[in-house]
Design an enzyme around this catalytic site. Structure first.
Site, PDB file in Angstrom:
ATOM      1  N   ASP A   1      15.109  35.267 -53.628  1.00 51.64           N
ATOM      2  CA  ASP A   1      15.692  36.053 -54.723  1.00 51.64           C
ATOM      3  C   ASP A   1      15.342  37.537 -54.645  1.00 51.64           C
ATOM      4  O   ASP A   1      14.350  37.944 -54.048  1.00 51.64           O
ATOM      5  CB  ASP A   1      15.264  35.493 -56.076  1.00 51.64           C
ATOM      6  CG  ASP A   1      13.741  35.458 -56.254  1.00 51.64           C
ATOM      7  OD1 ASP A   1      13.035  35.092 -55.283  1.00 51.64           O
ATOM      8  OD2 ASP A   1      13.249  35.798 -57.349  1.00 51.64           O
ATOM      9  N   GLU A  31      11.422  33.395 -57.289  1.00 50.39           N
ATOM     10  CA  GLU A  31       9.986  33.684 -57.229  1.00 50.39           C
ATOM     11  C   GLU A  31       9.629  34.798 -58.195  1.00 50.39           C
ATOM     12  O   GLU A  31       8.535  34.817 -58.746  1.00 50.39           O
ATOM     13  CB  GLU A  31       9.581  34.078 -55.804  1.00 50.39           C
ATOM     14  CG  GLU A  31       8.079  34.135 -55.581  1.00 50.39           C
ATOM     15  CD  GLU A  31       7.404  35.385 -56.125  1.00 50.39           C
ATOM     16  OE1 GLU A  31       6.278  35.270 -56.629  1.00 50.39           O
ATOM     17  OE2 GLU A  31       8.014  36.464 -56.057  1.00 50.39           O
TER      18      GLU A  31
END
Length: 387
Positions: A81, A138
């Site tokens: 991400d 994350e």
């Protein structure tokens, strides 16, 4: 041919993947395009089994070695991400998505693990099974926890798990690691202070929330300086001070404070949460106000296992010639959830003298790709050697 030479040959290809990911960042669990691209590459490589949907948008690939006498199963994890940041690099492959940017190098992590997956699928020069894990969210979403909650470790029989993060300021391709507590637990708090608003010219008729909140900000700093053992680590930071008015002549009715608490062990974490509540309530009460506190536990302390850390350092040294001891990091990392479930280790790979992570001018250094890919592949080949 040494592994690193093979990845040097692959550098243009892996760089192309990385820059495509950089150009198309996705935030938290919304890694739809990224996850699809990862699945497509794993399919192209001939990975034995591919599973999607763990942790909502996570992707997992299974690669079997030439033999499986050992019965070992090792997990390798990369995060996918991006961050909600406006990119300011001016690169020709800069983000096409306004307000989203790969400002932490997860594009590089994903590309490096894809490079390792391609190599491992081609060579199969190991005895056991590799599980490559591509994780969403994350950056504050807890994607690692969601993948674990979805049965990641048991479903694939993972026995050990390894992760990596690029590190600006370290020489490109060099490594650093430490056993035990490595990255901090990351908690957050939200405090609402209420008094009695009024005209700024008549403070005697108010219960001044800005004065109360200012005292709270200062008093919270005593938690670390006067309550936490000086040989232990803790950070208490108030990062937002917000009133319910913007007028220059109004004392506000309410003030909201937000911030974070970072700690390296459970006892200090418990102490900080307890003292934060006591300090806030006591300080506000002195002035006649009231406070509501919402304290949320975030990512736990990330703890590297002793044996796996020593092994990971040996592999790193075989790649770059040396592996230094890393400092404690007060940032949070949700790989902690995976290390809570299985022994393993997390390592830092040098990104060179670049802008720091989470900065709008940060960019992952593609020159680190051969070292990172080599470490992933080395973990597998050296931990599960073919007899």
């Amino acid at each position: 041919m040494p592994i690193k030479n093979r990845f040097a040959e692959m550098l243009p290809e892996v760089t192309e993947w990385r820059r495509d990911l950089h150009e198309n960042p996705e935030i938290l669990f919304d890694t739809i395009r990224t996850s699809a691209a990862v699945k497509a590459k794993l399919t192209e490589f001939g990975v034995d089994d591919i599973v999607t949907g763990l942790g909502r948008t996570g992707v997992v690939g299974v690669i079997k070695g030439k033999t499986n006498k050992s019965g070992k199963v090792i997990g390798l994890r990369a995060d996918m991400d991006a961050l909600p940041i406006h990119e300011a690099t001016g690169l020709d492959y800069a983000s096409k998505t306004d307000g989203a940017m790969h400002a932490c190098g997860h594009d590089g992590h994903t590309a490096m693990l894809l490079g390792a997956a391609k190599y491992l699928s081609e060579t199969r020069n190991f005895d056991g099974t590799v599980v490559v894990i591509f994780q969403p969210a994350e950056e504050g979403g807890g994607g690692g926890k969601e993948m674990c909650d979805d049965g990641l470790m048991d479903k694939f029989g993972i026995q050990e798990v390894y992760g990596m993060h690029n590190w600006p300021g370290r020489p490109v391709g060099s490594f650093a690691i430490r056993p035990g507590s490595f990255f901090a637990a990351a908690d957050q708090f939200h405090i609402e202070i209420e008094g009695k608003g009024g005209h700024a010219a008549k403070p005697q008729e108010t219960i001044d929330t800005t004065v109360m909140a200012s005292h709270v900000v200062l008093a919270l700093q005593t938690i670390v300086s006067r309550n936490v053992d000086p040989v232990k680590q803790a950070v208490v930071s108030v990062t937002s001070f917000e009133t319910d008015t913007k007028a220059h002549n109004v004392i506000p009715q309410r003030v909201t404070l937000r911030g974070t608490v970072r700690t390296m062990d459970q006892d200090v974490q418990d102490l900080c949460e307890k003292r934060l509540s006591e300090v806030v309530q006591g300080t506000v009460a002195v002035f006649g106000g009231v406070a509501k506190i919402n304290y949320e536990r975030g990512y736990p302390v990330m703890v590297n296992s002793e044996e796996q850390t020593e092994f990971a350092a040996q592999v790193a040294a075989s790649v770059s010639g040396t592996c230094e001891e890393a400092p404690l990091v007060m940032g949070g990392e949700d790989f902690a959830y995976m290390l809570n479930e299985r022994p393993g280790a997390y390592i830092l790979v040098g990104n060179g003298e670049t802008a720091p992570v989470h900065h709008p001018e940060y960019n992952f250094n593609d020159e680190a790709i051969p070292a990172g890919c080599s470490w992933w592949a080395g973990i597998v080949e050296q931990r599960m050697p073919v007899e």
